[in-house]
Write an enzyme that holds these catalytic residues in place. Structure first.
Site, PDB file in Angstrom:
ATOM      1  N   LYS A  31      63.156  67.227  -5.427  1.00 52.65           N
ATOM      2  CA  LYS A  31      63.572  65.916  -4.923  1.00 52.65           C
ATOM      3  C   LYS A  31      62.759  65.415  -3.718  1.00 52.65           C
ATOM      4  O   LYS A  31      63.312  64.792  -2.811  1.00 52.65           O
ATOM      5  CB  LYS A  31      65.058  65.937  -4.540  1.00 52.65           C
ATOM      6  CG  LYS A  31      65.998  66.210  -5.682  1.00 52.65           C
ATOM      7  CD  LYS A  31      67.434  66.298  -5.244  1.00 52.65           C
ATOM      8  CE  LYS A  31      67.748  67.602  -4.545  1.00 52.65           C
ATOM      9  NZ  LYS A  31      69.177  67.852  -4.351  1.00 52.65           N
ATOM     10  N   ASP A  37      75.458  71.920  -4.556  1.00 53.19           N
ATOM     11  CA  ASP A  37      76.351  70.750  -4.608  1.00 53.19           C
ATOM     12  C   ASP A  37      77.151  70.691  -5.924  1.00 53.19           C
ATOM     13  O   ASP A  37      78.299  70.218  -5.942  1.00 53.19           O
ATOM     14  CB  ASP A  37      75.610  69.421  -4.357  1.00 53.19           C
ATOM     15  CG  ASP A  37      74.371  69.231  -5.214  1.00 53.19           C
ATOM     16  OD1 ASP A  37      73.940  70.186  -5.886  1.00 53.19           O
ATOM     17  OD2 ASP A  37      73.809  68.119  -5.203  1.00 53.19           O
TER      18      ASP A  37
HETATM   19  C1  BGC Z   1      68.340  70.839  -7.374  1.00 56.93           C
HETATM   20  C2  BGC Z   1      69.750  71.319  -7.580  1.00 56.93           C
HETATM   21  C3  BGC Z   1      70.736  70.269  -7.112  1.00 56.93           C
HETATM   22  C4  BGC Z   1      70.422  68.941  -7.790  1.00 56.93           C
HETATM   23  C5  BGC Z   1      71.382  67.835  -7.380  1.00 56.93           C
HETATM   24  C6  BGC Z   1      68.132  69.460  -7.983  1.00 56.93           C
HETATM   25  O1  BGC Z   1      66.878  68.966  -7.655  1.00 56.93           O
HETATM   26  O2  BGC Z   1      67.417  71.723  -7.975  1.00 56.93           O
HETATM   27  O3  BGC Z   1      69.962  72.521  -6.878  1.00 56.93           O
HETATM   28  O4  BGC Z   1      72.027  70.694  -7.427  1.00 56.93           O
HETATM   29  O5  BGC Z   1      69.112  68.548  -7.476  1.00 56.93           O
HETATM   30  O6  BGC Z   1      71.392  67.621  -6.028  1.00 56.93           O
END
Ligand code: BGC
Length: 496
Positions: free
Chosen positions: A202, A237
């Site tokens: 992200k 989360d």
């Molecule tokens: C992460 C997860 C997370 C999700 C939502 C992803 O990029 O790898 O660990 O739960 O984003 O936030």
């Protein structure tokens, strides 16, 4: 949309749990929203080819759901067995509602960082008081050093605790303040209160942290800020969402996030997890699938491939890059740019802003798809405001079609993922077949704020599961419940 009632918890207004009506045909009224209102754009070769490459008929979605299921099984069998990490979270005891005391939740996972205090009053009183604060994480912290990032978090946590009202929040004598730390990135969990970062996603790329214990990083920063607090639970989360929703509703079996990023966590029977060697094989545990890492048989176009190549984590989290909020706008922008370069759109010259990455957001796509004016006037102004182009009606229609193609593919692929999770749960529990209500707790702005995406996801779910089973599934929008979940898990795992 209906309000979910919190029995005996009048104070918890901020932890609103809303449920968008997911109404499979045989159970109640099924409203099908028109996601595209434009006429066919026919003579636009780039768009026609793109639409063809993005198609997700039911038969294809079945292949995707089965491939996800295979990778889930492979990941449960052995560490690294498939694309999905299938992380053991060490959350074996789900919230009962009986938890008591003052606990904290820290939430780091996107552009915002949240801190919350929760006074739990046991089965009768439930959440007696709660207070939270949200702060944005500056872009430079997302790509800086771990000392900078955790130093910022610790300093904000210290400010928050210093402002605490002793009348509303009571820490029992002799106890440390305990934290449930929601860290929303793939973590190799080594116990309920420790884990090492596998990789960033992200848009985060904090240096030198991969392989490091994230709780140790937070502890060091807290110590440096003179904060005597203890992390009792480290949770994803998705896990926090599942746990927070389960606190109120015993039928919650999975937690799904569809926001900037995406993930799914669910309740698994321990005996069905071969890699849980030497550990007790009775009871249940929560598995964090990290389904964003799925990569097989996805309908990836040249635009997806190029976006991935230019991302901070090339080659990784390919499913996430097709279904989550961070990427949908960027895929659309790339298609529009190509249409423009091949003279299918916006006249002769390529507008400079259209060539700038990450300018178009999923909120913009949603606003354009919701434009119900005859001349698509808000599509026109959005295109003008973002790209400085003056689009005629035909061009506006084409843009809406591109948005719809990307959003439809994303929503339907997400639906296939949820079906894979539900079918996995069903395999062990036969809940749906026996008519038992099964709830998927859902959080994330993409799901919450994008009705067309939501509808496409739900359509795929019904198509794949069939009316008979789908009618017992409830997708419940549980907004911001992961903080409560993390605090409750800190309570369950308290050392006191
Ligand atoms: C992460 C997860 C997370 C999700 C939502 C992803 O990029 O790898 O660990 O739960 O984003 O936030």
């Amino acid at each position: 949309m209906s309000l979910f009632t919190f029995a005996a918890s009048p104070l918890v207004i901020t932890l609103t749990v809303r449920s968008f009506t997911f109404s499979p045909p045989r159970c109640s009224k099924h409203t099908v929203m028109s996601a595209v209102r434009s006429e066919s754009t026919s003579t636009c070769p780039v768009l026609t080819k793109f639409q063809k490459n993005c198609a997700t008929p039911t038969t294809f979605l079945r292949v995707v759901a089965d491939a996800i299921a295979d990778d889930m099984q492979a990941g449960l069998a052995v560490h690294g067995g498939g694309d999905l990490e299938m992380i053991l979270t060490y959350v074996d005891a789900l919230p009962s509602g009986k938890e008591e005391g003052l606990f904290y939740a820290l939430d780091l996972g996107g552009t915002n960082f949240r801190v919350r205090s929760v006074q739990l009053g046991g089965e009768e009183e439930r959440v007696v008081a709660t207070k939270s604060e949200q702060l944005s994480i500056a872009q430079k912290l997302m790509i800086g050093t771990s000392e900078e990032l955790f130093g910022f978090i610790a300093s904000k946590l210290a400010d928050f605790v210093a402002k605490e009202e002793p009348g509303r929040f009571r820490l029992e004598h002799g106890r440390k303040r305990e934290i449930g730390f929601t860290f929303s990135f793939p973590v190799n969990q080594t116990s309920i209160d420790s884990g090492t970062l596998i990789k960033w996603t992200k848009g985060f790329n904090v240096s030198g942290m991969e392989g490091k214990n994230v709780v140790a990083c937070l502890n060091e920063a807290m110590e440096a800020h003179g904060l005597d607090m203890r992390v009792s639970a480290l949770v994803n989360d998705g896990v926090g969402t599942l746990a927070g929703a389960r606190y109120w509703d015993k039928d919650v079996m999975a937690g799904v996030i569809l926001g900037t990023g995406t993930n799914a966590c669910y309740v698994e029977q321990k005996h069905a997890i071969p890699k849980l060697q030497n550990q007790s094989s009775s009871g249940t545990t929560i598995i964090n699938t990290e389904w964003g890492g799925f990569s097989k048989c996805l309908p990836r176009t040249i635009f997806d491939q190029e976006m991935d190549k230019d991302s901070l984590n090339p080659g990784e989290h390919l499913y996430e890059k097709m279904i989550s909020g961070m990427y949908l706008g960027e895929i659309v922008r790339r298609v529009l740019l190509h249409m423009c370069q091949t003279s299918d759109l916006f006249g002769q010259s390529v507008p400079a802003k259209l060539a700038t990455p990450l300018t178009l957001k999923s909120q913009d796509l949603c606003k354009m798809q919701e434009d119900d004016t005859d001349d698509l006037s808000s599509v026109g102004s959005i295109l003008y405001n973002i790209f400085e182009v003056k689009a005629d009606l035909k061009e506006r229609r084409r843009v809406v079609e591109v948005c719809d193609t990307v959003v439809k593919r994303g929503g339907r692929l997400a639906g296939a993922g949820i079906v894979a999770i539900l079918e996995r749960i069903e395999r062990e529990t036969k809940r749906l077949a026996s008519g038992q209500r099964t709830v998927v707790a859902m959080d994330g702005a993409l799901y919450e704020k994008y009705p067309q995406y939501r509808q496409y996801m739900q359509d795929a779910l019904v198509e794949l599961l069939g009316d008979e089973l789908a009618c017992h599934v409830q997708i419940k929008h549980t907004k911001d419940v992961s903080g409560l979940g993390a605090a409750v898990l800190a309570a369950t795992n308290s050392i006191y």
